[in-house]
Design a protein around this motif. Structure first.
Motif, short mmCIF file in Angstrom:
data_model
loop_
_atom_site.label_atom_id
_atom_site.label_comp_id
_atom_site.label_asym_id
_atom_site.label_seq_id
_atom_site.Cartn_x
_atom_site.Cartn_y
_atom_site.Cartn_z
N TRP A 56 25.21 14.10 -76.01
CA TRP A 56 24.92 12.70 -75.67
C TRP A 56 23.71 12.60 -74.74
O TRP A 56 22.87 11.73 -74.89
N LEU A 57 23.62 13.54 -73.79
CA LEU A 57 22.55 13.48 -72.78
C LEU A 57 21.22 14.01 -73.31
O LEU A 57 20.23 14.03 -72.57
N ARG A 58 21.17 14.41 -74.57
CA ARG A 58 19.89 14.84 -75.13
C ARG A 58 18.94 13.65 -75.36
O ARG A 58 17.74 13.84 -75.48
N SER A 59 19.51 12.46 -75.38
CA SER A 59 18.68 11.27 -75.58
C SER A 59 18.06 10.83 -74.24
O SER A 59 18.79 10.56 -73.27
N PRO A 60 16.73 10.72 -74.18
CA PRO A 60 16.09 10.26 -72.94
C PRO A 60 16.50 8.83 -72.55
O PRO A 60 16.55 8.51 -71.36
N VAL A 61 16.78 8.01 -73.55
CA VAL A 61 17.20 6.63 -73.27
C VAL A 61 18.52 6.64 -72.50
O VAL A 61 18.69 5.89 -71.52
N VAL A 62 19.43 7.51 -72.91
CA VAL A 62 20.72 7.60 -72.23
C VAL A 62 20.52 8.07 -70.79
O VAL A 62 21.14 7.52 -69.86
N VAL A 63 19.66 9.06 -70.60
CA VAL A 63 19.41 9.57 -69.24
C VAL A 63 18.84 8.47 -68.35
O VAL A 63 19.29 8.29 -67.21
N VAL A 64 17.88 7.71 -68.87
CA VAL A 64 17.28 6.62 -68.08
C VAL A 64 18.33 5.57 -67.74
O VAL A 64 18.40 5.08 -66.61
N LEU A 65 19.16 5.22 -68.72
CA LEU A 65 20.20 4.22 -68.49
C LEU A 65 21.22 4.70 -67.45
O LEU A 65 21.65 3.93 -66.59
N GLU A 66 21.58 5.98 -67.53
CA GLU A 66 22.54 6.52 -66.56
C GLU A 66 21.95 6.55 -65.15
O GLU A 66 22.65 6.28 -64.17
N LEU A 67 20.66 6.89 -65.06
CA LEU A 67 20.01 6.90 -63.74
C LEU A 67 19.90 5.48 -63.17
O LEU A 67 20.11 5.27 -61.97
N ALA A 68 19.57 4.52 -64.03
CA ALA A 68 19.51 3.12 -63.58
C ALA A 68 20.89 2.66 -63.13
O ALA A 68 21.03 1.99 -62.10
N PHE A 69 21.90 3.05 -63.87
CA PHE A 69 23.28 2.71 -63.52
C PHE A 69 23.64 3.27 -62.14
O PHE A 69 24.18 2.57 -61.28
N LEU A 70 23.27 4.54 -61.93
CA LEU A 70 23.56 5.18 -60.64
C LEU A 70 22.86 4.45 -59.49
O LEU A 70 23.48 4.18 -58.44
N ALA A 71 21.58 4.11 -59.69
CA ALA A 71 20.82 3.45 -58.63
C ALA A 71 21.39 2.06 -58.32
O ALA A 71 21.61 1.71 -57.15
N PHE A 72 21.67 1.30 -59.36
CA PHE A 72 22.17 -0.07 -59.14
C PHE A 72 23.58 -0.06 -58.54
O PHE A 72 23.89 -0.86 -57.66
N VAL A 73 24.43 0.85 -59.02
CA VAL A 73 25.81 0.85 -58.52
C VAL A 73 25.85 1.33 -57.06
O VAL A 73 26.63 0.81 -56.25
N THR A 74 24.97 2.26 -56.71
CA THR A 74 24.93 2.73 -55.32
C THR A 74 24.43 1.62 -54.40
O THR A 74 25.00 1.35 -53.34
N TRP A 75 23.36 0.96 -54.82
CA TRP A 75 22.81 -0.16 -54.05
C TRP A 75 23.87 -1.25 -53.85
O TRP A 75 24.10 -1.71 -52.73
N HIS A 76 24.50 -1.64 -54.94
CA HIS A 76 25.49 -2.72 -54.90
C HIS A 76 26.69 -2.34 -54.02
O HIS A 76 27.15 -3.15 -53.20
N ALA A 77 27.15 -1.10 -54.16
CA ALA A 77 28.33 -0.65 -53.42
C ALA A 77 28.06 -0.62 -51.91
O ALA A 77 28.85 -1.13 -51.11
N LEU A 78 26.93 -0.06 -51.53
CA LEU A 78 26.67 0.11 -50.10
C LEU A 78 26.24 -1.20 -49.44
O LEU A 78 26.55 -1.44 -48.27
N LEU A 79 25.56 -2.06 -50.19
CA LEU A 79 25.22 -3.37 -49.64
C LEU A 79 26.49 -4.20 -49.43
O LEU A 79 26.64 -4.92 -48.43
N GLY A 80 27.42 -4.08 -50.35
CA GLY A 80 28.70 -4.78 -50.22
C GLY A 80 29.51 -4.24 -49.05
O GLY A 80 30.10 -4.99 -48.27
N LEU A 81 29.50 -2.92 -48.92
CA LEU A 81 30.20 -2.28 -47.80
C LEU A 81 29.60 -2.73 -46.47
O LEU A 81 30.32 -3.01 -45.50
N ARG A 82 28.29 -2.84 -46.44
CA ARG A 82 27.58 -3.30 -45.23
C ARG A 82 28.01 -4.72 -44.86
O ARG A 82 28.24 -5.02 -43.69
N ALA A 83 28.13 -5.57 -45.86
CA ALA A 83 28.53 -6.95 -45.59
C ALA A 83 29.94 -6.99 -44.98
O ALA A 83 30.21 -7.76 -44.06
N ILE A 84 30.83 -6.16 -45.51
CA ILE A 84 32.21 -6.12 -44.98
C ILE A 84 32.21 -5.60 -43.55
O ILE A 84 32.85 -6.16 -42.66
N ILE A 85 31.45 -4.53 -43.30
CA ILE A 85 31.40 -3.95 -41.95
C ILE A 85 30.83 -4.96 -40.96
O ILE A 85 31.36 -5.15 -39.86
#
Lengths: 124, 138
Positions: A56-85
């Motif tokens: 599955w990971l042989r596709s560059p499109v999949v790799v780019v999408l997974e990296l974008a997913f990682l970046a957005f989910v990390t940003w969203h998670a930590l910004l949300g955590l910051r708001a709660i704190i």
């Protein structure tokens, strides 16, 4: 002293933090849906075995999408955590330190995920 | 700072939350539907943050080779783990769909119909959850 009201309470949506949550949240609605369908719901047993993951990971499109997913989910998670704190009322200097710590955690998370993805792709 | 925050705060539930810490999220006094949505949004958000790091830890098994990953896949197909997957899907659906409502309302879109929007999105979420649960246990 700076005042950072809860992003959810900004009726005008003027908060940069709130805008960041909305943008990353919208991206996650798409990326998470794609991730869940591609990685779980169209896979016969719900999880890909090792050979299938590598293939599955042989596709560059999949790799780019997974990296974008990682970046957005990390940003969203930590910004949300910051708001709660921040809701628990810290001084402006403490809030700045909390932000710095969360930025470091976020960068470390994205770097770790990227290195892990690279290691797996390299094995492909 | 608290006074300044209070001046910019809207929900009536806020002072109770501030007095009682995170337990205040679930204080039923004076809480409306939006207050419960707010509390559950935060609870699911915290759960999803925890899951993000658990997921990254699990994915590190891929770097250890096929034996480590395929052993995990066998464990993950246990019905108890599958039940936890359903809880996870609930959290993602609630947080995502309620977040969509918060985003729309925050920018003044459908602000006057946000209760109906919430109910509509939750109905969609419930339908997707049922379908996903059937798929998980298929």
């Amino acid at each position: 002293m700076s005042v950072q009201p809860r992003p959810e309470e900004r009726s005008g949506g003027g908060s940069v933090g709130f805008l960041g949550q909305v943008v990353s949240g919208a991206a996650l609605l798409v990326l998470l849906t794609l991730h869940m369908i591609a990685q779980h719901f169209v896979v016969p047993e719900g999880l890909r075995d090792y050979a299938d993951v590598i293939d599955w990971l042989r596709s560059p499109v999949v790799v780019v999408l997974e990296l974008a997913f990682l970046a957005f989910v990390t940003w969203h998670a930590l910004l949300g955590l910051r708001a709660i704190i921040f809701d628990y009322g810290f001084s402006a200097s403490t809030e700045r330190w909390i932000t710095r710590v969360l930025v470091v955690i976020g960068l470390a998370t994205v770097v770790y995920g990227t290195v892990l993805l690279y290691a797996v792709v390299a094995a492909a | 700072m608290s006074e300044q925050r209070a001046q910019t705060s809207i929900p009536a539930t806020r002072p109770v939350e501030r007095r009682r810490g995170w337990w205040g999220w679930f204080d039923p006094r004076g809480r409306r539907l939006g207050g419960w949505a707010f509390a559950l949004n935060r609870l699911t958000g915290l759960g999803l943050v925890a899951y993000l790091y658990l997921h990254l830890g699990i994915l590190s098994l891929l770097a250890r080779g096929p034996d480590a990953w395929d052993t995990f896949v066998d464990i993950a197909l246990n019905p108890l783990v599958l039940a936890l997957d359903v809880v996870l899907i609930f959290g993602m659906l609630f947080h995502g769909l309620n977040g969509l409502r918060v985003g729309l309302v925050g920018y003044g879109l459908v602000a006057s119909r946000q209760a109906a929007l919430f109910v509509g999105l939750m109905v969609i979420g419930a339908i997707v959850l049922v379908v996903a649960t059937l798929r998980v246990f298929a």
